[in-house]
Write a protein that holds these residues in place. Structure first.
Motif, short mmCIF file in Angstrom:
data_model
loop_
_atom_site.label_atom_id
_atom_site.label_comp_id
_atom_site.label_asym_id
_atom_site.label_seq_id
_atom_site.Cartn_x
_atom_site.Cartn_y
_atom_site.Cartn_z
N GLU A 259 -54.01 4.35 -19.90
CA GLU A 259 -54.96 4.33 -18.79
C GLU A 259 -55.33 5.74 -18.34
OE1 GLU A 259 -53.08 1.88 -15.90
OE2 GLU A 259 -53.71 0.03 -16.90
N ALA A 260 -54.32 6.62 -18.29
CA ALA A 260 -54.60 7.99 -17.86
C ALA A 260 -55.54 8.66 -18.87
CB ALA A 260 -53.30 8.78 -17.73
N ALA A 261 -55.30 8.41 -20.16
CA ALA A 261 -56.16 9.00 -21.18
C ALA A 261 -57.58 8.45 -21.06
CB ALA A 261 -55.60 8.71 -22.57
N ASP A 262 -57.70 7.15 -20.81
CA ASP A 262 -59.02 6.56 -20.59
C ASP A 262 -59.69 7.18 -19.37
OD1 ASP A 262 -58.98 4.83 -22.72
OD2 ASP A 262 -58.09 3.17 -21.57
N ALA A 263 -58.92 7.27 -18.28
CA ALA A 263 -59.50 7.69 -17.01
C ALA A 263 -60.04 9.12 -17.06
CB ALA A 263 -58.47 7.55 -15.89
N ILE A 264 -59.40 10.00 -17.86
CA ILE A 264 -59.95 11.36 -17.92
C ILE A 264 -61.07 11.48 -18.94
CG2 ILE A 264 -57.89 12.56 -17.05
CD1 ILE A 264 -57.23 13.31 -19.92
N GLY A 265 -61.44 10.37 -19.56
CA GLY A 265 -62.66 10.35 -20.36
C GLY A 265 -62.48 10.57 -21.84
N LEU A 266 -61.22 10.53 -22.33
CA LEU A 266 -61.04 10.69 -23.78
C LEU A 266 -61.59 9.48 -24.53
CD1 LEU A 266 -57.34 12.01 -23.96
CD2 LEU A 266 -59.45 13.33 -23.96
N SER A 267 -62.12 9.73 -25.72
CA SER A 267 -62.56 8.61 -26.56
C SER A 267 -61.34 7.96 -27.18
CB SER A 267 -63.49 9.13 -27.66
OG SER A 267 -62.74 9.88 -28.59
N GLN A 270 -59.61 10.29 -29.68
CA GLN A 270 -58.96 11.41 -28.97
C GLN A 270 -57.70 10.94 -28.27
OE1 GLN A 270 -62.19 12.61 -26.45
NE2 GLN A 270 -62.76 14.33 -27.77
N LEU A 274 -54.33 12.64 -29.45
CA LEU A 274 -53.78 13.67 -28.55
C LEU A 274 -52.67 13.15 -27.64
CD1 LEU A 274 -57.22 15.18 -27.51
CD2 LEU A 274 -55.60 16.19 -29.10
N ILE A 275 -52.75 11.89 -27.28
CA ILE A 275 -51.82 11.37 -26.27
C ILE A 275 -50.84 10.37 -26.86
CG2 ILE A 275 -51.63 10.22 -24.03
CD1 ILE A 275 -53.12 12.93 -24.00
N GLU B 79 -67.98 6.01 -20.80
CA GLU B 79 -67.53 7.41 -20.93
C GLU B 79 -68.21 8.31 -19.91
OE1 GLU B 79 -67.95 8.57 -25.03
OE2 GLU B 79 -66.20 7.39 -25.65
N ARG B 82 -66.59 7.72 -16.57
CA ARG B 82 -65.24 8.29 -16.49
C ARG B 82 -65.26 9.81 -16.37
NH1 ARG B 82 -62.37 4.31 -20.94
NH2 ARG B 82 -61.98 2.60 -19.49
N PHE B 89 -53.00 7.93 -10.18
CA PHE B 89 -52.27 6.67 -10.30
C PHE B 89 -50.99 6.70 -9.46
CE2 PHE B 89 -54.60 7.33 -14.19
CZ PHE B 89 -55.12 6.09 -14.50
N PHE B 95 -48.98 13.40 -18.99
CA PHE B 95 -48.61 13.27 -20.40
C PHE B 95 -47.32 14.05 -20.63
CE2 PHE B 95 -53.41 13.26 -20.48
CZ PHE B 95 -53.48 11.88 -20.42
N HIS B 97 -45.50 14.87 -23.10
CA HIS B 97 -45.29 15.75 -24.25
C HIS B 97 -46.10 17.04 -24.13
CE1 HIS B 97 -48.93 13.59 -25.01
NE2 HIS B 97 -49.20 14.26 -26.10
N VAL B 111 -63.20 16.75 -23.87
CA VAL B 111 -64.30 15.88 -23.43
C VAL B 111 -65.54 16.71 -23.11
CG1 VAL B 111 -65.01 14.14 -21.76
CG2 VAL B 111 -62.65 14.20 -22.56
#
Lengths: 363, 248
Positions: A259-267, A270, A274-275, B79, B82, B89, B95, B97, B111
């Protein structure tokens, strides 16, 4: 894994010396006392005969008669036949080529294993090394005499099958694992079918089909090299197993990370690259390396379709009636080669786990 | 009709989880610069509603428009939304890592295709603003909850969003860390950021919010200024909820 307290940590060890250490660590509980005694008994019972056979009474140079007279291990057989064991039926005067291939492979593995080399170029370097080894072995270019792959054998063949099998099945496995968790039903269905189908058959039958049945389906006049067919079989087979391991890792990543990856706009790609995958793969290093070791050892099954990998060429070396009696020595050497590679892989996986978790350990 | 100066506009939004009706005919407009606090008992659909705004959840009927873009199945539209909408949250979701700094520069670099040096500068500036720049090279697991949440806020801000969504940002924090996060949020509000914030911090709602939305059972029960909603609630359900949290 339980970790024994180091004497230097407890303080008393420094004063107590080795006797105190032994008492504290080997004779501290009834179970430990029993385990220590059994281990001691096993060493006393089995080590001397093994040392006697393998070293004391062993023959290092000489003929079969000398070996029989000495009564110990006949390493002379290995000395006599090592080129056949290592390189199979590769033309004798050209065997520097497979030797160079082995050296190249080992150099490439060492480079790939070193964190300093974890750069983008590594992704291109590994297939490049496979290509160079292929040209080196096959020849027909740069004045190298042509040696077709039916004459390849021994350790280089085992390494080609194992390294290509591992390196090329891995990206396929990642795609299959992602596909199996895809939101697109068709993609998901195909990945499930692929994985379950390949996991449902033994490798030996995959190799057999690749070798015997597959050519029957090809149109007249079209032939695909036997080694290539076996290699593709190993890649596709291994990918199914690796995919399930990778999927296990993907499922262990908390939803919040997606969700965090989605929320910051990554495809999608990506987000995965990356995550999610860096975390998921890190979690499954032990089973991944376990599968790599299995694949490495399973390449010995190509014996049934007449490819001369390390184990088959050892067997071939033993077909000499003069030396046939000393098959134990031959297989011990082959086993030691397999063991060294497998053991290094397993040690490396432990190093990798420690290294990758160093920065992120919760504290 | 969606309000013309609304940057977020929800119109008759409905959502079901199987047979459970999670959102019932939600209509809500948020103006540019407006600070909206969403309150209500747990399970009332507050989080679901704001998660629909950036499509972490799909709504099944009605329309959601963000800065003129309709949130739909269209990947490109989602996109775009977002990129404009930051989200914080309850569980931080940093993240683990990546270092703090890498957490912040990731989205601008990948992005927005921002040069790394520039992304780094911006990241350091936001880390300073949330008073945590000395931790830039640590990993999230080495920070306290309050520090992690401030990093998470900074991570969202690095994308220069025009709207920030907060999903119970202080609910997972130890009491002594709540203030440091709320302080950052208050500063952000004072700078004119459009904010939609699901929270149980009624003090924050009272001092910062322009509008408080009270939700229960998937519906918006009442919507008013904090002074009116807290001082003079009109609906029985609101009174009941307020009496409970005040007694608590």
């Amino acid at each position: 894994m339980t970790r024994l307290a180091l004497p230097s940590e407890t303080g008393e060890g420094l004063l107590g010396g080795p006797v105190a250490w032994v008492r504290r660590n080997l004779f501290n509980t009834p179970v430990n006392i029993a385990a220590t005694l059994v281990a001691l008994w096993a060493v006393v019972r089995f080590l001397p005969p093994v040392v006697d056979w393998a070293l004391v009474r062993a023959t290092w140079v000489g003929d079969p008669a000398a070996c029989r007279a000495a009564g110990g291990a006949c390493w002379a057989m290995v000395v006599e036949k090592y080129r056949l064991i290592l390189f199979g039926l590769y033309p004798y005067d050209q065997q520097w080529r497979p030797l160079l291939a082995i050296v190249l492979f080992i150099a490439a593995i060492l480079a790939a294993a070193h964190p300093k080399c974890w750069r983008r170029w590594l992704i291109y370097a590994i297939p490049a090394v496979l290509g160079v080894v292929g040209v080196l072995m096959w020849g027909g270019l740069f004045g190298l005499p042509l040696v077709t792959d039916d004459r390849w054998g021994g350790l280089p063949l085992t390494m080609i099958l194992a390294i290509s099998g591992i390196v090329l099945s891995f990206p396929l496995a990642v795609l299959l694992a992602l596909g199996r968790r895809s939101r697109l039903p068709a993609v998901r269905a195909w990945c499930v079918i692929y994985i379950e189908l390949w996991r449902g058959v033994p490798l030996i039958s995959v190799l057999f089909m690749a070798s015997v049945m597959f050519p029957l389906f090809l149109p007249e006049g079209v032939t695909i090299d036997k080694l290539l067919r076996a290699q593709i079989g190993i890649i596709l087979f291994t990918a199914a197993y690796l995919a399930e391991i990778v999927r296990g890792g993907l499922q262990a990543i908390p939803r919040g990370q997606y969700e965090a990856a989605d929320a910051i706009g990554l495809s999608y790609w990506q987000k995965m690259r990356l995550i999610i995958l860096p975390q998921a793969l890190r979690l499954v290093i032990p089973p991944l390396v376990g599968q790599f070791i299995t694949t490495f050892k399973d390449t010995s099954l190509v014996i049934i379709i007449g490819l001369y990998d390390l184990l088959s060429s050892t067997k071939a070396a033993l077909s000499d009636p003069q030396w046939r009696a000393f098959y134990v020595e031959g297989y011990v050497v082959a086993a030691m080669i397999y063991f060294v590679f497998s053991y290094l892989m397993s040690q490396y996986s432990q190093y990798l786990e420690r290294r990758l978790s160093a920065g992120t350990r919760r504290g | 009709m969606p309000n013309d100066d609304a940057v977020i506009s929800l119109k008759d939004v409905n959502k079901w989880y199987g047979s459970f009706h999670a959102l019932r005919d939600i209509s809500l407009d948020v103006r540019k610069g407006e600070r909206v606090v969403v309150a209500g008992p747990s399970g009332s659909g507050k989080s679901t509603m704001i998660r629909c705004i950036n499509r972490l959840e799909e709504h099944q009927s009605g329309t959601i428009t963000v800065n003129g873009t309709e949130v739909s199945n269209d990947v490109k539209a989602v996109e775009k939304v977002r990129r404009d909408v930051g989200m914080v949250f309850q569980q931080f979701n940093l993240f683990p890592h990546l270092t703090v700094l890498e957490n912040l520069t990731l989205a601008p670099v990948w992005v927005k295709h921002m040069p790394k040096a520039e992304a780094r500068d911006i990241a350091m500036r936001y880390l300073e603003r949330v008073r945590i720049h000395e931790q830039a090279n640590k990993y999230p697991g080495q920070l306290s909850g309050g520090q992690q949440q401030r990093v998470a806020i900074a991570r969202s801000l690095c994308m220069r969003p025009s709207i920030m969504l907060f999903d119970e940002p202080t609910s997972a924090l130890d009491p002594e860390m709540i203030k440091e996060v709320l302080d950052v949020m208050v500063e952000l509000a004072e700078e004119g950021m459009t904010m939609v914030c699901v929270t149980h911090e009624m003090g924050f709602a009272r001092t910062v919010a322009d509008t408080v939305v009270f939700m229960a059972d998937g519906q918006i029960v009442e919507k008013n200024t904090p002074a009116e909603l807290f001082g003079n609630p009109r609906e029985e359900r609101t009174k009941q909820f307020l009496s409970q949290i005040i007694r608590h």
